[in-house]
Design a protein around this motif. Structure first.
Motif, PDB file in Angstrom:
ATOM      1  N   ILE A 320     -34.280  11.272  30.280  1.00 37.24           N
ATOM      2  CA  ILE A 320     -33.648  10.414  31.284  1.00 37.24           C
ATOM      3  C   ILE A 320     -34.671   9.859  32.257  1.00 37.24           C
ATOM      4  O   ILE A 320     -34.651   8.671  32.599  1.00 37.24           O
ATOM      5  CB  ILE A 320     -32.549  11.203  32.043  1.00 37.24           C
ATOM      6  N   VAL A 321     -35.591  10.723  32.710  1.00 33.28           N
ATOM      7  CA  VAL A 321     -36.627  10.256  33.642  1.00 33.28           C
ATOM      8  C   VAL A 321     -37.462   9.155  32.989  1.00 33.28           C
ATOM      9  O   VAL A 321     -37.829   8.171  33.634  1.00 33.28           O
ATOM     10  CB  VAL A 321     -37.528  11.431  34.088  1.00 33.28           C
ATOM     11  N   GLY A 322     -37.758   9.327  31.692  1.00 32.26           N
ATOM     12  CA  GLY A 322     -38.510   8.297  30.976  1.00 32.26           C
ATOM     13  C   GLY A 322     -37.749   6.994  30.822  1.00 32.26           C
ATOM     14  O   GLY A 322     -38.349   5.923  30.712  1.00 32.26           O
ATOM     15  N   LEU A 323     -36.431   7.061  30.835  1.00 34.43           N
ATOM     16  CA  LEU A 323     -35.594   5.870  30.656  1.00 34.43           C
ATOM     17  C   LEU A 323     -35.376   5.116  31.973  1.00 34.43           C
ATOM     18  O   LEU A 323     -35.190   3.900  31.977  1.00 34.43           O
ATOM     19  CB  LEU A 323     -34.239   6.296  30.075  1.00 34.43           C
ATOM     20  N   LEU A 335     -28.659  -1.303  34.870  1.00 33.14           N
ATOM     21  CA  LEU A 335     -29.126  -0.251  33.961  1.00 33.14           C
ATOM     22  C   LEU A 335     -29.213   1.086  34.693  1.00 33.14           C
ATOM     23  O   LEU A 335     -28.787   2.124  34.166  1.00 33.14           O
ATOM     24  CB  LEU A 335     -30.498  -0.629  33.397  1.00 33.14           C
ATOM     25  N   THR A 336     -29.746   1.066  35.912  1.00 32.29           N
ATOM     26  CA  THR A 336     -29.879   2.301  36.688  1.00 32.29           C
ATOM     27  C   THR A 336     -28.516   2.919  36.972  1.00 32.29           C
ATOM     28  O   THR A 336     -28.341   4.145  36.886  1.00 32.29           O
ATOM     29  CB  THR A 336     -30.626   2.014  38.007  1.00 32.29           C
ATOM     30  N   CYS A 341     -24.458   7.081  35.767  1.00 32.07           N
ATOM     31  CA  CYS A 341     -23.140   7.509  35.257  1.00 32.07           C
ATOM     32  C   CYS A 341     -23.279   8.466  34.082  1.00 32.07           C
ATOM     33  O   CYS A 341     -22.559   9.464  33.980  1.00 32.07           O
ATOM     34  CB  CYS A 341     -22.315   6.291  34.847  1.00 32.07           C
ATOM     35  N   PHE A 342     -24.222   8.150  33.174  1.00 26.87           N
ATOM     36  CA  PHE A 342     -24.464   9.019  32.015  1.00 26.87           C
ATOM     37  C   PHE A 342     -24.868  10.419  32.483  1.00 26.87           C
ATOM     38  O   PHE A 342     -24.419  11.433  31.930  1.00 26.87           O
ATOM     39  CB  PHE A 342     -25.563   8.409  31.134  1.00 26.87           C
ATOM     40  N   CYS A 343     -25.718  10.470  33.513  1.00 27.30           N
ATOM     41  CA  CYS A 343     -26.176  11.760  34.034  1.00 27.30           C
ATOM     42  C   CYS A 343     -25.037  12.548  34.672  1.00 27.30           C
ATOM     43  O   CYS A 343     -24.986  13.775  34.562  1.00 27.30           O
ATOM     44  CB  CYS A 343     -27.296  11.542  35.060  1.00 27.30           C
ATOM     45  N   VAL A 344     -24.137  11.834  35.349  1.00 34.26           N
ATOM     46  CA  VAL A 344     -22.985  12.502  35.952  1.00 34.26           C
ATOM     47  C   VAL A 344     -22.106  13.121  34.862  1.00 34.26           C
ATOM     48  O   VAL A 344     -21.696  14.287  34.950  1.00 34.26           O
ATOM     49  CB  VAL A 344     -22.163  11.520  36.813  1.00 34.26           C
ATOM     50  N   LYS A 345     -21.837  12.343  33.819  1.00 35.67           N
ATOM     51  CA  LYS A 345     -20.976  12.815  32.731  1.00 35.67           C
ATOM     52  C   LYS A 345     -21.603  13.974  31.962  1.00 35.67           C
ATOM     53  O   LYS A 345     -20.908  14.887  31.510  1.00 35.67           O
ATOM     54  CB  LYS A 345     -20.666  11.670  31.770  1.00 35.67           C
ATOM     55  N   SER A 346     -22.921  13.927  31.807  1.00 43.08           N
ATOM     56  CA  SER A 346     -23.595  14.971  31.026  1.00 43.08           C
ATOM     57  C   SER A 346     -24.019  16.157  31.878  1.00 43.08           C
ATOM     58  O   SER A 346     -24.606  17.119  31.368  1.00 43.08           O
ATOM     59  CB  SER A 346     -24.825  14.383  30.317  1.00 43.08           C
ATOM     60  N   GLY A 347     -23.744  16.091  33.175  1.00 43.90           N
ATOM     61  CA  GLY A 347     -24.058  17.209  34.069  1.00 43.90           C
ATOM     62  C   GLY A 347     -25.519  17.333  34.435  1.00 43.90           C
ATOM     63  O   GLY A 347     -25.954  18.390  34.899  1.00 43.90           O
ATOM     64  N   VAL A 374     -27.524  10.202  46.027  1.00 45.36           N
ATOM     65  CA  VAL A 374     -28.144  10.994  44.957  1.00 45.36           C
ATOM     66  C   VAL A 374     -28.908  12.177  45.550  1.00 45.36           C
ATOM     67  O   VAL A 374     -28.826  13.305  45.060  1.00 45.36           O
ATOM     68  CB  VAL A 374     -29.091  10.116  44.110  1.00 45.36           C
ATOM     69  N   PHE A 375     -29.651  11.910  46.611  1.00 47.62           N
ATOM     70  CA  PHE A 375     -30.427  12.971  47.263  1.00 47.62           C
ATOM     71  C   PHE A 375     -29.522  14.091  47.779  1.00 47.62           C
ATOM     72  O   PHE A 375     -29.792  15.267  47.563  1.00 47.62           O
ATOM     73  CB  PHE A 375     -31.241  12.371  48.414  1.00 47.62           C
TER      74      PHE A 375
END
Length: 735
Positions: A320-323, A335-336, A341-347, A374-375
Motif C-alpha cells: 500500500i505504501v508503494g502504491l 486515487l489516494t 477506502c481500501f485500507c479501511v475495508k482491509s483493516g 488519518v493521523f
C-alpha cells in the motif's frame, strides 16, 4: 550386565526420549504434557532436559512459564542462563534479560561467555539509548571479549541502531578480524542511517578484501545506497558482481535491482528484471509497484496491484505504501481516496507506515483536515507519522497547529529527530515563537543534531534546494559575483537543471544590485518561458531603484500571467507614486477595486512572556491600547527631533500630507514595537514578525527607534530578517 554401566545408559536413553518428545512438541499444551511426563519420569532436575524445555517455552513466547521453570533449578549452568537471557530479550523483556545477566555476573560463580554477551547486547537494543550497550561493551573488554567477532558484530549493530556512527566505525576499524556478517552489518547499518556514500565505500573495501567471501546479503545490503545516490555505474557493477558470483538469479538480489533501477528512473530495466522472476513473491511485487509509483507511472502500478490481488495474494503495508503517490501527489486525490477506502475495508488504515504516507499526501494536496483525520485514527503513532503531520501543518501555513502538535508530541514522550526539528523551527520562524525556538535549539545541541549538516567538503553533491538556499543568501547579501558563480557551478559542474525559483533568484541578485538591464538580459536568455516569479523579482527591483520603464514591462507580463495577484498591482501603483505619476497610480488602484482584488491585510506578532500578541494597522483592540499609543506618540516626538521624516510617497495621493503621516504612523509593526518597549525590561532585545514585506517608512522608523531607545530590534518580514541596532539595519537598507 554391569550395573555401573547399565544405569547411565538407561538414564541416557530416557533423557533422549524426553528430548525427542520436546522436539516434537509444537504447542504450549504439548509442552505442558511433556513436562508432566518429565516430572513423573524423575527428570525434573536433569539440567539438559530442563534447558531444552525452557528453550521451547521461550520459542512459544511462554516466558512466564520459562521463568518459573528456571527458578525451580537449584544450580542452573551457563547454558541455561544463556537460554533465559535470550528468551527474555526475544520476548520483549529487555530489563529482565539485563537483570538476569547482572545476577549471573555478581551472584554466581559462573563466567559469561561470548554467547552470554551476544544475547545481552541484543537485549540492550530494547532500551531508550545505547548507554546499556556501552556498559556491556566495557564489561566484555574486562572479561576478555573485547575483540570477539561474535560480540563485535552485535555491538556494531547496536551502535548503528542508535545512530552512534562514530562508535560503530571505531569498533569496526579496531576489530582485528572481520567476517562476512560484520561487513554486512556495517553496510546495512550505514544504509539505515542514510549514510549512503559511506556504505558504498565500505562495500568497496569489502570487495577489495581477498579473504572475505561476499554473499547475497552483502549485495542486497548495498543496492539501496546506490539507488538513493542514483549511482547507475555502481549499481550496474553490483549486478555484474552478482552474475560473476552466481547470485544474480536470487529473488532478493533481483528485487534489490528492481528497486535500484526504479530509483534511478529506469523502470524499463526494472520491468525486465521483474519478468525474469519465475514466481515473484510479495516483496518483488511491492518493489515493482513502488518503482512505478515513484516514477509517476501510476497506471502501471495500479495494473500490477490488481494483478497481485487477482493471484489471491494479500497485500501488506509495504504494498500500500508503494502504491500511495507520495512523490507525485498532484492530480491523484481521487486515487489516494480510493486507496484510503481500501485500507479501511482491509483493516490496514491504522498501520503506522500507511497512515504516515496518507497523511503526507493529503498534506501536500492541502487536504489538511483529511490528513489530521488519518493521523488521529492511527492507534500506533510512529515518529514518522508525527513528523508528517507537523510538516503538513507547517507547509500549509498552520504554524499554530504545528507548534501545538509538537507540544503534544513532547507530552506523549516521543523523541524528536532532525526532521521534526527542521519542521518545528520553520514554524517557530513563521510565527515568531522565540522561546520555543530557543528550546528547540537547545534540543539540537543536546542531541547533537547539528552534526547532520554537510558542506561540499564531505563529498556529498548539493541538490537544487542547496543551490537555491545559497542563491537566496547571495541575493539578500548583494553578492552579485558570488551568485553568478554559484549559478554557473550548479548548471555546469553539478548538472542541476535550474527551476523557476533559481532563475528568479538570479534576477533578484542582478536587480537588487541595480543591474536592471543585466537582469532583463538574463530573462531574455532563459531557455524556458519566464513565469510570474521571474517577472515579479524584476518588478520588485524596479521598486527599489525607481525604474518606471522596466516596471511597466514587467507588470504587463505579470498581469497576463497572474491577473489575480493583487500584490503586483500594489507594487506598480507604489512605483508610479514614487515617480509622482499620481494619475497612473490611481488608475492601477481603480483596476484593483473594479476587479474586487483583496490585498492581504498586514499584521505583526510579538511574543512577550511566552504569550503571542498580534497587531493590525490602526489596531485598538489590545487591552493596553492607551499605553501603546501614548508610547508611540512619545517616540514620534523624539524621532522628529532626531530628524525623522515620514515616508509618505507611496501612500494615497488624494489625501492631505497630515493624513498620510497618520496612516503610516499606526502600521502594525510600529504598534508591536511600542508594546514591546512598555512590556519588556529596559535594554532587552525586541523581536517581531510581520506577515508582509516591511514598508520603507516602518523600516526607517525602526532604525530611529533603535537609536533613541538603545534597544536591539529584530524584525522578520516576508523577505528576510532585519537586525536594527544603534540606528543601523543589518540588511543595509536592501530588502
Amino acid at each position: 550386565m554391569n550395573l555401573r554401566t547399565a544405569l547411565p545408559a538407561a538414564l541416557e536413553r530416557n533423557r533422549n526420549f524426553f528430548l525427542s518428545l520436546l522436539n516434537a512438541s509444537t504447542t504450549l499444551s504439548h509442552l505442558a504434557q511433556a513436562h508432566a511426563q518429565i516430572i513423573v519420569g524423575g527428570y525434573r532436575n536433569d539440567i539438559s532436559t530442563v534447558t531444552k524445555l525452557t528453550h521451547k517455552l521461550c520459542d512459544l513466547r511462554a516466558i512466564g512459564y520459562a521463568r518459573d521453570l528456571f527458578l525451580s533449578v537449584s544450580k542452573p549452568d551457563l547454558f541455561l542462563f544463556n537460554v533465559v537471557i535470550k528468551g527474555y530479550s526475544t520476548n520483549g523483556s529487555p530489563r529482565s534479560s539485563m537483570s538476569l545477566f547482572a545476577h549471573l555476573r555478581k551472584n554466581t560463580g559462573l563466567r559469561p561467555d561470548n554467547f552470554t554477551y551476544f544475547f545481552a547486547v541484543s537485549a540492550s537494543a530494547g532500551f531508550r539509548d545505547e548507554k546499556v550497550g556501552t556498559v556491556l561493551h566495557s564489561q566484555a573488554i574486562v572479561d576478555g571479549f573485547g575483540f570477539d567477532l561474535f560480540i563485535g558484530s552485535a555491538l556494531v549493530d547496536l551502535y548503528l541502531k542508535f545512530s552512534k556512527l562514530e562508535l560503530a566505525k571505531k569498533l569496526f576499524d579496531e576489530m582485528p578480524e572481520r567476517d562476512t556478517v560484520l561487513w554486512n552489518t556495517m553496510i546495512s547499518g550505514l544504509v539505515k542511517n542514510c549514510c549512503f556514500e559511506d556504505s558504498v565505500l565500505v562495500f568497496k573495501d569489502m570487495v577489495a578484501d581477498a579473504e572475505i567471501r561476499l554473499d547475497s546479503t552483502s549485495l542486497a545490503a548495498v543496492l539501496p545506497a546506490a539507488g538513493e545516490l542514483h549511482q547507475l555505474r555502481v549499481g550496474m557493477g553490483i549486478q555484474s558482481l552478482a552474475t560473476k558470483l552466481g547470485l544474480h538469479s536470487h529473488v532478493h538480489i533481483l528485487t534489490g535491482l528492481i528497486s535500484f533501477y526504479s530509483k534511478c528512473g529506469d523502470t524499463g530495466t526494472a520491468t525486465l528484471l521483474f519478468d525474469q522472476i519465475d514466481r515473484p513473491d510479495l516483496v518483488s511485487y511491492n518493489a515493482m509497484i513502488s518503482g512505478y509509483t515513484c516514477n509517476n507511472e501510476t497506471d502501471s502500478s495500479l495494473r500490477l496491484f490488481k494483478e497481485l490481488l487477482a493471484l489471491g495474494e494479500r497485500a501488506n503495508s509495504s504494498t500500500i505504501v508503494g502504491l500511495i503517490p507520495v512523490f507525485f501527489p498532484f492530480g491523484h486525490l481521487g486515487l489516494t481516496l480510493c486507496i484510503h477506502c481500501f485500507c479501511v475495508k482491509s483493516g490496514m488504515v491504522s498501520n503506522p507506515a500507511i497512515s504516515t504516507a496518507l497523511t503526507t499526501v493529503y498534506s501536500r494536496l492541502n487536504e489538511i483536515e483529511l490528513a489530521r483525520q488519518v493521523f488521529d485514527e492511527s492507534i500506533e503513532k510512529s515518529l514518522a507519522s508525527w513528523n508528517a503531520m507537523i510538516s503538513g501543518y507547517t507547509q500549509n501555513g498552520l504554524t499554530d497547529a504545528a507548534i501545538h502538535l509538537f507540544q503534544n508530541m513532547q507530552t506523549s514522550k516521543v523523541q524528536p529527530n532532525p526532521v521534526t526539528v527542521t519542521s518545528i523551527l520553520s514554524a517557530c520562524a513563521q510565527l515568531g515563537a522565540l522561546s520555543l525556538g530557543k528550546w528547540v535549539h537547545n534540543l539540537v545541541k543536546r542531541e547533537g543534531f547539528h552534526s547532520n549538516i554537510y558542506m561540499l567538503q564531505s563529498g556529498v553533491s548539493p541538490s537544487g534546494v542547496t543551490f537555491l538556499s545559497a542563491l537566496y543568501a547571495c541575493s539578500h547579501a548583494g553578492l552579485v559575483t558570488e551568485g553568478d558563480r554559484i549559478f554557473h557551478s550548479m548548471v555546469h559542474d553539478h548538472g542541476v537543471e535550474p527551476l523557476a525559483e533559481h532563475y528568479a533568484c538570479m534576477v533578484d541578485i542582478f536587480g537588487r544590485a541595480g543591474k536592471l538591464e543585466k537582469a532583463l538580459e538574463f530573462i531574455e536568455r532563459m531557455p524556458v518561458e519566464p513565469g510570474p516569479a521571474i517577472w515579479g523579482a524584476l518588478l520588485g527591483a524596479c521598486m527599489i531603484h525607481k525604474d518606471t520603464r522596466l516596471a511597466h514591462l514587467a507588470s504587463k507580463r505579470l498581469f497576463e500571467l497572474d491577473p489575480e495577484n493583487v500584490g503586483y498591482y500594489v507594487l506598480l501603483s507604489n512605483i508610479y507614486s514614487v515617480d509622482k505619476n499620481y494619475p497612473q497610480a490611481a488608475s492601477i488602484r481603480q483596476v484593483v477595486r473594479r476587479r474586487s482584488l483583496a490585498k492581504t491585510p498586514g499584521c505583526t506578532l510579538i511574543e512577550v512572556g511566552g504569550l503571542p500578541h498580534v497587531f493590525t494597522s490602526g489596531d485598538r483592540s489590545h487591552p493596553q491600547t492607551k499605553a501603546i499609543y501614548a508610547k508611540l506618540e512619545n517616540l514620534m516626538g523624539k524621532m522628529t527631533e532626531a530628524g525623522f521624516q515620514a515616508e509618505t510617497v507611496t501612500a494615497l495621493h488624494d489625501v492631505e500630507d497630515e493624513e498620510k503621516e497618520l496612516m503610516v504612523k499606526v502600521h502594525s509593526e510600529k504598534l508591536a514595537i511600542a508594546f514591546g518597549l512598555i512590556s519588556t525590561e529596559p535594554g532587552s532585545e525586541i523581536r517581531i514578525i510581520k506577515n508582509l514585506r516591511v514598508c520603507i517608512d516602518c523600516h526607517t522608523a525602526t532604525k530611529f527607534i533603535s537609536k533613541i531607545t538603545g534597544r536591539d530590534i529584530v524584525v522578520r518580514d516576508a523577505n528576510r530578517f532585519h537586525h536594527f541596532k544603534d540606528g543601523i539595519c543589518s540588511c543595509g537598507d536592501y530588502w
